[in-house]
Design a protein around this motif. Structure first.
Motif: not given
Ligand code: AMP
Length: 214
Positions: A30-33, A92-94, A52-54, A88-90
């Motif tokens: 998980s990218s968020g984790d 560019v990432q994909a 940025v995340m907040d 990926p979330r964009t």
């Molecule tokens: P999530 O737990 O996946 O909802 O991610 C929480 C936050 O982490 C998102 O709102 C973004 O700020 C950041 N984040 C997670 N994954 C990505 C990603 N692939 N690209 C950019 N920001 C990310």
């Protein structure tokens, strides 16, 4: 098996990915984790991404690609399957992921999209509570802990993620529509994107995903 699980924030990607990963012996990534761990550790990376995340915005593509590719390519080297959740979330990432995989002779075997209405998401995320320690997820209405505000597993405090405030949730949904949704189109040019309703009960969603993977 290498899987990408897509869907808006709050679609249940994290919950499903961790259940499925256990069933098919793949690593849940998980990218968020990964980012939240960096924030909790107080590292320079964590400090730079916290704001940025907040705010619900996306962390820069360069930073995200570096962070996740490192972990993904280690799994590839160990011939370990993975389930990507949140990346990926964009576009560019994909594209960066595809390029790396093409170089390494690796492919994404399945792309799953969890489809959930925006209003369901706002209701889900604004009631979400997370354990500060073991990261277990609860919901004030649909999955309350035995004792309000306390984790059933370890007795630690439950918190509301700062990005689960309603205004931030709406901002995250807008970003999803603008930046992440188009990735589905990108993938569907080269492979089938399996659509699963994320509105169903949790175990029904798991069943549908397993069906798509079989
Ligand atoms: P999530 O737990 O996946 O909802 O991610 C929480 C936050 O982490 C998102 O709102 C973004 O700020 C950041 N984040 C997670 N994954 C990505 C990603 N692939 N690209 C950019 N920001 C990310």
């Amino acid at each position: 098996m290498n899987i990408v699980i897509m869907g808006p924030p709050g679609a249940g990607k994290g919950t499903q990915a961790s259940v499925i990963a256990g069933k098919i012996d793949a690593k849940h990534l998980s990218s968020g984790d990964l980012l939240r761990e960096a924030v909790a550790s107080g590292s320079d990376l964590g400090k730079s991404v916290k704001k940025v995340m907040d705010s619900g915005a996306l962390v820069s593509d360069d930073l995200m690609i570096d962070l996740i590719m490192d972990v993904v390519m280690k799994l590839v080297a160990d011939s370990k399957g993975f389930l990507l959740d949140g990346f990926p979330r964009t576009l560019v990432q994909a594209e960066a992921l595809n390029e790396k995989f093409a170089d390494a002779g690796v492919q994404i075997d399945k792309v799953i999209n969890l489809d959930v209405k925006s209003e369901t998401i706002v209701q889900r995320l604004s009631g979400r509570r997370v354990c500060t320690k073991c990261k277990s997820v609860y919901h004030v209405d649909s999955l309350p802990p035995k004792v309000k505000g306390i984790c059933d597993n370890d007795g630690e405090e439950l918190i509301i993620r700062s990005d689960d405030q309603e205004a931030v949730i709406r901002q995250r949904l807008k970003i999803y529509d603008d930046s992440t949704f188009p990735i589905l189109d990108f993938y569907s040019k080269s492979q089938e994107v399996f659509q699963v309703s994320g509105e169903l009960q949790m175990d029904e969603v798991t069943g549908k995903i397993l069906e798509a993977l079989s």
